[in-house]
Design an enzyme around this catalytic site. Structure first.
Site, PDB file in Angstrom:
ATOM      1  N   GLN A 281      48.376 -29.894 -13.739  1.00  0.00           N
ATOM      2  CA  GLN A 281      47.590 -30.133 -14.953  1.00  0.00           C
ATOM      3  C   GLN A 281      48.354 -30.976 -15.977  1.00  0.00           C
ATOM      4  OE1 GLN A 281      44.988 -26.753 -16.306  1.00  0.00           O
ATOM      5  NE2 GLN A 281      46.271 -25.574 -14.900  1.00  0.00           N
TER       6      GLN A 281
ATOM      7  N   ASP B 104      54.458 -22.135 -23.351  1.00  0.00           N
ATOM      8  CA  ASP B 104      53.200 -22.376 -22.643  1.00  0.00           C
ATOM      9  C   ASP B 104      53.100 -23.856 -22.275  1.00  0.00           C
ATOM     10  OD1 ASP B 104      50.689 -21.992 -21.597  1.00  0.00           O
ATOM     11  OD2 ASP B 104      49.669 -21.889 -23.537  1.00  0.00           O
ATOM     12  N   GLU B 105      52.305 -24.168 -21.247  1.00  0.00           N
ATOM     13  CA  GLU B 105      52.055 -25.558 -20.818  1.00  0.00           C
ATOM     14  C   GLU B 105      53.373 -26.320 -20.630  1.00  0.00           C
ATOM     15  OE1 GLU B 105      49.204 -26.188 -19.902  1.00  0.00           O
ATOM     16  OE2 GLU B 105      47.668 -25.341 -21.189  1.00  0.00           O
TER      17      GLU B 105
ATOM     18  N   ARG C  86      37.373 -27.290 -15.637  1.00  0.00           N
ATOM     19  CA  ARG C  86      36.817 -26.825 -16.919  1.00  0.00           C
ATOM     20  C   ARG C  86      35.488 -26.113 -16.692  1.00  0.00           C
ATOM     21  NH1 ARG C  86      40.992 -26.134 -18.772  1.00  0.00           N
ATOM     22  NH2 ARG C  86      41.664 -26.720 -16.685  1.00  0.00           N
TER      23      ARG C  86
ATOM     24  N   LYS D 168      46.699 -17.258 -17.968  1.00  0.00           N
ATOM     25  CA  LYS D 168      48.078 -17.445 -18.436  1.00  0.00           C
ATOM     26  C   LYS D 168      48.254 -17.009 -19.893  1.00  0.00           C
ATOM     27  CE  LYS D 168      47.622 -22.366 -19.602  1.00  0.00           C
ATOM     28  NZ  LYS D 168      47.766 -22.200 -21.050  1.00  0.00           N
ATOM     29  N   THR D 169      47.208 -17.173 -20.733  1.00  0.00           N
ATOM     30  CA  THR D 169      47.324 -16.711 -22.117  1.00  0.00           C
ATOM     31  C   THR D 169      47.466 -15.199 -22.154  1.00  0.00           C
ATOM     32  OG1 THR D 169      45.954 -18.569 -22.843  1.00  0.00           O
ATOM     33  CG2 THR D 169      46.252 -16.759 -24.389  1.00  0.00           C
TER      34      THR D 169
END
Length: 738
Positions: free
Chosen positions: A256, A225-226, A616, A32-33
């Site tokens: 998330q 973002d997020e 993670r 996504k980044t």
């Protein structure tokens, strides 16, 4: 263009989407980044939008740095190809808090916040809340400042001021009074807390149409973002800015969302769909981080939650190794297993096709900070270094906060919290009574105590002002006022590192710390490290430096310099990745946490927290639990986490070991039980598998297994009415009936 060729089909569709609202549902590790950075570059290179006309918002400084670096690299490559020049100065790219802090420096006076305001961190806020309670003669043992501070923070996240604060319960009435007084103390110190940074900007945009129009004109596109972690204030802020053009590009994953306790609301993704019904949705499912076994385990866990967008995460990295599920005797045995496993993984040569494991590539994650104690002790016992995230932060250390308080006081003499911290540090013979007298004299003059100190530095005004102060300390206050005046004058010309060195020398802070002890030397080394930090910000003014430091997060303290395992909570792990991950404390009561058991929404978030922890892991995942814990670590016999049931069969591997135990949450899953240190002289078992027993609470059942650990005998029993239970044979009131 080259940046588009590097994207997979789903990513490319999301990047090339046209004008209007867009929702990108991005699974963990799905790039996504990269998508956000490419979207930024695409708007500049293909749509002709100036970089300064794009607002890009992240949730951590780390994410902001990564995005900025990627954008600069992409646009630099485009510059080289076209021989054109792209102006990247004054980008609006950062966290919600950092961007709002910058906007308030420019426009905050319109909502009553002076330009030289200071930002109170959580410690400063709690001190101010405590002072507010004391001012109101409220018993701080009955109404703790931290609890009241949390209530105030929640209210601000819901955009409730003191007048709108609920007052139904006795606690709410007390907290409401403290809220009003707390805001008065903030105003007197010309300060804003973290929540105010957002709330004041929303108020600014709502109350000042001309300022709102200016920001809407500037920001033609907004990237967030997020998005699942936005709270009420953040959602409102973004919506205000985007309402004119509706070019809102939201990237997130409701699976998330793990920050409900601080106001984050995953339902903002649903609100987005309602408020922007014309939005296009793109799903990113290819994972570049984890092996497929990890992804399959994560999907098995998260599918149980309702009302979510289902994703089929896949990777081209292959299945990978099985997930290791390990049961230990207690939290100390759990810690020994983790440290031993890390030692073995980092010492052995990698197997065919497997990358080598470095200590810094290992992470140990847990639900609560209290779980770190046994792990820290075991790392120390094994003489192995480790990194701890989110415990005693560098900027939270006493000596560092002292030095920063001096700088804050120079920048803003009205900062009462900083003045109270340093007025007698190092000791100057100024006790509580003397400081109270200073505050009273300042109140009579209708100025803050810091401003009174500056007035005392003026010989022409000193005598009448000092008349109301105790004679013994009047000269001391005047001397401190002269130093403060000198520092403020120096701040006009000196850079921050030189100013800090001057202050430390003037107050003899090194002599104060270095008292001949090892602790004193270490504390001075921390101060020297702070001086080194100021040198990194040498070219920015004092107010910008203080703003940068105030907004540092726990993740920003995680350095890559030391090749050592990382210990951190699951909440702090968001946005990070590690080749090897140990999730410890996989017990009911820890994960899911006992406080969540009676709240369906909280339980759903606990499941999301586990999902985040699993994802993670890049190459190896260890799930570790203990069947009993001490009172400080959960207490008593523990049942395995109910979430473990949802991991699909076949993903969990078995290690070679001297013993095995059948996990009660699934009969066909066998995993080793590590012998505890006390198990070298086992007692004789009194019970055996197949025996029928009766328990006064659980009724009749059959013993499936009896295990001896040192002096303890533990039974796994299938009861007819309540199912499987683990019992201490010596403590449980059981009777053999067959």
């Amino acid at each position: 263009m080259d940046y588009l060729e590097s994207l997979n089909p789903q990513q490319r569709q999301a990047v090339e989407s046209g004008e209007g609202p867009v929702l990108v549902v991005a699974g963990p590790g799905s790039g996504k980044t990269r998508v956000l950075a490419c979207r930024f570059a695409h708007l500049v290179l293909r749509a002709g939008i100036a970089p300064q006309q794009i607002l890009a918002v992240t949730f951590t400084n780390k994410a902001a740095r990564e995005m900025r670096e990627r954008i600069e690299r992409l646009l630099a490559e485009a510059e080289a190809d076209s021989a054109g020049r792209i102006d990247l100065r004054n980008l609006s790219l950062g966290t919600f808090h950092s961007l709002c802090a910058r906007w308030l420096r420019r426009d905050g006076e319109a909502v009553g916040l002076p330009r030289d305001y200071v930002i109170f961190d959580s410690d400063d806020s709690e001190r101010s809340v405590k002072q507010a309670l004391l001012d109101l003669d409220i018993n701080i043992k009955q109404y703790s400042p931290s609890a009241v501070q949390n209530a105030i923070s929640r209210a601000k996240n819901e955009m409730l001021g003191p007048a709108e604060f609920p007052s139904v319960t006795p606690f709410e009435r007390i907290a409401g009074k403290a809220y009003r007084r707390y805001q008065e103390l903030l105003a007197a110190s010309r300060a804003a807390d973290f929540d105010d940074l957002l709330l004041l900007v929303v108020r600014l945009l709502r109350d000042q149409p001309d300022i709102l129009a200016r920001y809407q004109d500037r920001y033609r596109h907004i990237l967030v973002d997020e998005f699942q972690d936005t709270n009420e204030v953040q959602y409102t802020l973004v919506k205000l800015l985007a309402d004119r053009r509706r070019n809102l590009y939201a990237v997130g994953d409701a699976d998330q969302s793990i920050y409900r306790w601080r106001g984050a609301d995953y339902r903002n993704v649903q609100r987005f769909r309602k408020d922007y019904a014309e939005a296009r949705t793109y799903l990113l499912e290819e994972n570049y981080r984890s092996v497929q076994n990890v992804l399959d385990a994560a999907m098995g866990v998260i599918r149980v939650n309702r009302g979510r967008v289902d994703k089929k995460l896949f990777t081209r990295r292959g299945a990978g190794l099985p997930i290791v599920l390990r049961e230990c005797y207690d939290e100390n045995d759990e810690a020994r297993f983790v440290v031993d496993a890390i030692s073995e993984l980092t010492a052995q040569a990698p197997a065919d096709g497997q990358p080598p494991v470095h200590p810094g590539g290992c992470a140990v994650m847990y639900r609560t900070n209290a779980q770190s104690r046994a792990l820290e002790e075991e790392f120390i016992r094994a003489n192995l270094p480790y990194r701890l995230v989110g415990a005693q932060r560098f900027y939270g250390r006493r000596e560092v906060k002292d030095a920063l308080a001096y700088l804050r006081l120079v920048h803003n003499p009205a900062d009462a919290i900083s003045l109270a911290r340093v007025i007698n540090t190092p000791a100057r013979g100024i006790g509580e009574k003397a400081f109270a007298a200073l505050q009273e004299a300042a109140a009579q003059e209708r100025i803050g105590p810091g401003m009174l100190l500056l007035s005392l530095a003026d010989p022409g005004r000193m005598a009448p002002l000092a008349a109301s102060l105790p004679a013994r300390v009047g000269s001391t206050f005047a001397a401190f006022g002269r130093m403060l005046a000198d520092w403020r004058a120096a701040a006009e010309t000196e850079k921050v590192p030189d100013l800090l060195r001057r202050i430390l020398k003037d107050v003899k802070y090194r002599e104060f710390l270095q008292n001949g002890s090892e602790e004193g030397d270490e504390r001075w080394e921390n101060v020297e490290q702070l001086v080194a930090v100021t040198e990194e910000f040498e070219e920015i003014p004092l107010d910008r430096f203080l703003e940068e430091i105030a907004l540092v997060s726990d993740q920003d303290t995680l350095t890559e310099q030391q090749d050592a395992p990382v210990m951190l909570t699951l909440h702090a792990a968001k946005g990070l990745e590690f080749p090897v991950v140990f999730l410890v404390g996989m017990d009911d009561g820890l994960l899911p946490h006992v406080r969540s058991m009676d709240d369906p929404e909280a339980m759903a978030e606990e499941r999301r927290l586990f999902y985040v922890g699993i994802t993670r892991a890049m190459d190896r995942l260890y799930l570790v639990r203990a069947f009993r814990r001490s009172a400080g670590a959960g207490g008593g016999l523990m049942d395995p986490s109910r979430f473990l049931r949802d991991i699909p069969p076949g993903l969990l591997g078995v290690e070679a070991s001297s013993g095995r135990t059948t996990f009660p949450f699934r009969r066909n899953v066998e995993t080793p039980l590590r012998e505890s240190a006390a198990a070298s002289s086992p007692r004789e078992a009194r019970f055996r598998g197949g025996m029928r027993i009766r328990h006064p609470k659980f009724g009749e059942g059959m013993i499936l297994e009896s295990q001896v650990h040192g002096s303890d005998e533990v039974l796994t029993v299938e009861f007819e009415t309540v199912g499987l239970k683990r019992l201490d044979a010596d403590a449980a009131p059981i009777e053999i009936i067959e």
